[in-house]
Scaffold this motif. Sequence first.
Motif, short mmCIF file in Angstrom:
data_model
loop_
_atom_site.label_atom_id
_atom_site.label_comp_id
_atom_site.label_asym_id
_atom_site.label_seq_id
_atom_site.Cartn_x
_atom_site.Cartn_y
_atom_site.Cartn_z
N ARG A 1 29.43 -96.08 -41.93
CA ARG A 1 30.68 -96.14 -41.16
C ARG A 1 31.38 -94.79 -41.18
N TYR B 1 39.90 -96.35 -48.20
CA TYR B 1 40.12 -95.01 -47.68
C TYR B 1 41.42 -94.95 -46.86
N LEU B 2 41.58 -95.85 -45.92
CA LEU B 2 42.77 -95.79 -45.05
C LEU B 2 44.01 -96.29 -45.77
N SER C 1 39.75 -104.73 -56.85
CA SER C 1 39.59 -104.17 -58.20
C SER C 1 40.91 -103.73 -58.83
N VAL D 1 47.08 -104.01 -39.01
CA VAL D 1 46.30 -102.97 -38.33
C VAL D 1 44.82 -103.08 -38.72
N TYR E 1 31.67 -104.64 -47.11
CA TYR E 1 32.50 -103.49 -46.68
C TYR E 1 32.11 -102.26 -47.48
P1 NDP Z 1 37.62 -99.48 -47.18
O1 NDP Z 1 36.31 -100.19 -47.22
O2 NDP Z 1 37.67 -98.05 -47.62
O3 NDP Z 1 38.67 -100.28 -48.11
C1 NDP Z 1 38.69 -101.64 -48.27
C2 NDP Z 1 39.77 -102.03 -49.27
O4 NDP Z 1 39.98 -103.44 -49.19
C3 NDP Z 1 39.41 -101.71 -50.71
O5 NDP Z 1 40.56 -101.33 -51.43
C4 NDP Z 1 38.92 -103.06 -51.25
O6 NDP Z 1 39.11 -103.28 -52.63
C5 NDP Z 1 39.84 -104.00 -50.49
N1 NDP Z 1 39.28 -105.36 -50.41
C6 NDP Z 1 38.12 -105.74 -49.81
N2 NDP Z 1 37.94 -107.08 -49.95
C7 NDP Z 1 39.00 -107.52 -50.64
C8 NDP Z 1 39.41 -108.80 -51.11
N3 NDP Z 1 38.66 -109.91 -50.88
N4 NDP Z 1 40.56 -108.90 -51.80
C9 NDP Z 1 41.30 -107.80 -52.06
N5 NDP Z 1 40.98 -106.55 -51.64
C10 NDP Z 1 39.85 -106.42 -50.94
O7 NDP Z 1 38.18 -99.65 -45.72
P2 NDP Z 1 39.08 -98.65 -44.85
O8 NDP Z 1 40.32 -98.35 -45.62
O9 NDP Z 1 38.29 -97.50 -44.36
O10 NDP Z 1 39.39 -99.55 -43.57
C11 NDP Z 1 40.01 -100.81 -43.70
C12 NDP Z 1 39.94 -101.56 -42.36
O11 NDP Z 1 40.84 -100.98 -41.41
C13 NDP Z 1 38.60 -101.48 -41.62
O12 NDP Z 1 37.66 -102.38 -42.19
C14 NDP Z 1 39.00 -101.89 -40.22
O13 NDP Z 1 38.94 -103.29 -40.09
C15 NDP Z 1 40.45 -101.44 -40.12
N6 NDP Z 1 40.63 -100.34 -39.16
C16 NDP Z 1 41.47 -100.52 -38.10
C17 NDP Z 1 41.68 -99.51 -37.20
C18 NDP Z 1 42.63 -99.67 -36.06
O14 NDP Z 1 42.72 -98.79 -35.20
N7 NDP Z 1 43.37 -100.75 -36.01
C19 NDP Z 1 41.00 -98.21 -37.33
C20 NDP Z 1 40.15 -98.12 -38.49
C21 NDP Z 1 39.98 -99.16 -39.36
P3 NDP Z 1 38.39 -102.36 -53.77
O15 NDP Z 1 39.12 -101.02 -53.71
O16 NDP Z 1 38.63 -103.10 -55.01
O17 NDP Z 1 36.94 -102.25 -53.35
#
Ligand code: NDP
Length: 313
Positions: free
Chosen positions: A90, A147-148, A169, A226, A313
Amino acid sequence: MKRRVLYFCDHGRDWGWLDHFQPRLPGVEFVREEDLGSDTSDIEVAIVWNPPLSVLQKVPTLKLVHSLGAGVDAIVRLMDGLPDQVQVARLVDPVMAQRMSLYGIATVVHYHRGLDRFDAQQGRQEWKPAFRLDAADYRVGVMGMGYLGTHVAQALGGVGYHVSGWSRSGRGVERVQMFAGEDGLGPFLSELHCLICLLPLTPGTRGILNGELFGRLPKDAVLINVARGEHLVEEDLLASLDSGHLAGATLDVFRHEPLPKGHPFWSHPKVRVTPHISSLSNVPTAVEQIAQNLERFWAGETVQNTVDRVHGY
Ligand code: NDP
Ligand code: OXD
């Protein structure tokens, strides 16, 4: 002979990607579904946005599927129909992080400073200053501190807001109060003025923005989604807004996009709609990042920003 790469992008997001990919990777032929031909055995890579499973299944030799965005839910949900060898990668792009951070700041400031109210007052030619909390006392919580989410949280902290974060986590993020998992969710939600959802869409997060969660937010909290439309139970949001529990919602993503005409969100006085623009992919940097990843793949090196198949993810 040129290498062939499958290209699929649903119509709303086809921003001339191939005009940028082609000069960057002149030795590659980017092939659309209709031009695949009967022998696809030379193709190992696909670059995609919202691909139907049937398209990916036309290339049983696929080894790498690269998203044209940051989210991969539309690919990961197809994994059961794809061979085990397929890796998914991604975008992890600082330009997108900056775009999302600006959207976050603009929207939080809108609610914090009560700008709706002053728009309405202007319509009535009414001069009526109103006291607002200091930014340091306005509590913003970010669900999904990847990341975001991390960039958005730090940008909001940087302009003075009180920011907390929630993730699986609870991994520490500088200057952000972190909460983890199911046990941390209640305490995380209980003091927020504003909740921002930046979770990936997975079986564990689908429908997470529901009536039960809204009930754990203080009265008059606002929601910014978002992430993905499927995180939200739409009827529950409407009920929470109409009962007066939640004060407002800004939605950038929807269960069905484009948001259908006549949908109650378009005209609800407490809902603000933007058309999935909070952080669009930035074509030049995205193309460079994907091109470098494909070159790594062809050189037998480790592909970056791959997705964990188990967590989705
Ligand atoms: P990342 O994969 O970098 O981050 C995911 C985060 O969510 C991590 O902190 C992870 O926890 C947490 N997470 C995942 N599952 C769970 C759960 N079950 N309970 C609690 N926390 C959880 O994703 P990004 O930050 O890069 O992107 C996030 C989302 O933003 C994308 O998947 C997309 O859907 C959306 N997006 C929307 C856009 C728009 O224009 N509207 C543009 C780009 C993205 P941990 O740190 O513990 O692993
Ligand atoms: C993405 C998006 O995931 O734009 O990149 O939603």
